[in-house]
Design an enzyme around this catalytic site. Sequence first.
Site, mmCIF file in Angstrom:
data_model
loop_
_atom_site.group_PDB
_atom_site.id
_atom_site.type_symbol
_atom_site.label_atom_id
_atom_site.label_comp_id
_atom_site.label_asym_id
_atom_site.label_seq_id
_atom_site.Cartn_x
_atom_site.Cartn_y
_atom_site.Cartn_z
ATOM 1 N N HIS A 110 -9.750 2.332 0.313
ATOM 2 C CA HIS A 110 -9.668 1.256 1.301
ATOM 3 C C HIS A 110 -10.740 1.349 2.382
ATOM 4 C CE1 HIS A 110 -7.835 -2.003 3.496
ATOM 5 N NE2 HIS A 110 -6.798 -2.040 2.687
ATOM 6 N N GLU A 114 -11.448 -3.190 -3.015
ATOM 7 C CA GLU A 114 -10.422 -2.290 -3.531
ATOM 8 C C GLU A 114 -10.237 -2.567 -5.017
ATOM 9 O OE1 GLU A 114 -6.997 -2.843 -0.623
ATOM 10 O OE2 GLU A 114 -8.544 -4.133 0.185
ATOM 11 N N HIS A 174 0.800 -1.234 0.000
ATOM 12 C CA HIS A 174 0.000 0.000 0.000
ATOM 13 C C HIS A 174 0.832 1.284 0.000
ATOM 14 C CE1 HIS A 174 -3.570 -2.334 0.133
ATOM 15 N NE2 HIS A 174 -3.721 -2.467 1.433
HETATM 16 C C1 GLA Z 1 -5.405 -5.116 1.950
HETATM 17 C C2 GLA Z 1 -4.542 -6.318 1.917
HETATM 18 C C3 GLA Z 1 -4.657 -7.068 3.203
HETATM 19 C C4 GLA Z 1 -4.339 -6.160 4.372
HETATM 20 C C5 GLA Z 1 -5.219 -4.949 4.333
HETATM 21 C C6 GLA Z 1 -4.861 -3.960 5.402
HETATM 22 O O1 GLA Z 1 -6.706 -5.406 1.748
HETATM 23 O O2 GLA Z 1 -4.823 -7.158 0.834
HETATM 24 O O3 GLA Z 1 -3.795 -8.176 3.198
HETATM 25 O O4 GLA Z 1 -2.990 -5.777 4.312
HETATM 26 O O5 GLA Z 1 -5.155 -4.327 3.105
HETATM 27 O O6 GLA Z 1 -4.772 -4.527 6.657
#
Ligand code: GLA
Length: 378
Positions: A212, A343, A138
């Site tokens: 997110h 997402e 991210h």
């Molecule tokens: C995304 C990732 C997950 C996790 C979340 C945040 O969705 O795919 O594995 O890292 O973000 O906790």
Amino acid sequence: MKKNLYSQIPILLIGLLIFSVACNQREVAQVPGTVSKKAFGKLPDSSLADIYTLINHSGITLKVTNYGGRITAIMVPDKNGKPEDIVLGFDTLSGYLAANPYFGAIVGRYGNRIAKGKFEIDGNKYILAQNNGINHLHGGIQGFDKVLWKAEDFKTEKSVGVKLSYLSRNGEEGYPGNLNAIVTYTLTDDNQLIFDYSATSDKSTPINLTQHSYFNLTGKGDIKSHEVMISASKYTVVDSTLIPTGELRNVKATPFDFTTAKTIGKDLLATGGNPVGYDHNYVLDSKRIKDLAVRVVEPLSGRIMEVYTDQPGVQFYTGNFLDGSITGKCAIKYNQYSGFCLETQHFPDSPNQPTFPSSILKPGETYHTTTIYKFSAK
Ligand code: GLA
């Protein structure tokens, strides 16, 4: 003993008042068709964050701060017209400044994982932070979820919105190129929340911007009874560190099949993984914004959320890493499966996967993508 108890009453009452003001803040009746702005608090470097309240003419209120572009609340009416906040998050900026798993945030420069924090473009090697075990996640340590965006609100005849912009400098978090990113949130009177992402860069760079927010269409409890349909006949298989192996596997006859609607709870435990649950990139059957990508129905409240996107994938994440250690709005503890994320994105680790659609933005080109979350109830 008795005296002590009585002497506590004023303190308890003040506590209750502060708590209910914080909770009710999300329910205050305001004027439809307006955007208003308030101070949200100070960042560690003394810069000031704002919070915007957008109200459409059909009963939806959206709250967004320019800190990380975070959506802090979405009030959506149920089938009887009763609004409820359907996203996880905090009432105060300090909640967002403390460690939390990207609640409500814009994620970038690259959403999801890049294996070992490394990639190569035109023979140039780049090294990013390994902020998720050995991988990059991210956008790194200070990704787009933790920066202050410039914000401008706007209003049209049938919508209200906020335009956020951010200049990510060459080398920030290890990424190449000065990247100008613009993310626009538009809330329309027909209950669409439109995310429009665009960017340009002066060097070739990977880019994968997404949103997110964690949703819970009942506003509380877990999400296991939500019914989900995902228009994807394949998903990207991952290794134990959640990096794709490169294989696109058919969902048919697996717990990952959402081609016909089923509850999240139905095959949740059969997904395996550690922690168990959905945290998978679905390969969407269509990249046309007009085609339905995902539909979530919560039968009790009657709330429905639909997702439309021009992106090749969507990460369906069921809050597997939530463990009750975070307390959010209205003193709600966020336990495992308290919320789900959708997402929309390029496939994880695309910069290292030659068979995946390219996520490289070149100088002179413009990155532009749109995703829509549409809300209703019946
Ligand atoms: C995304 C990732 C997950 C996790 C979340 C945040 O969705 O795919 O594995 O890292 O973000 O906790």
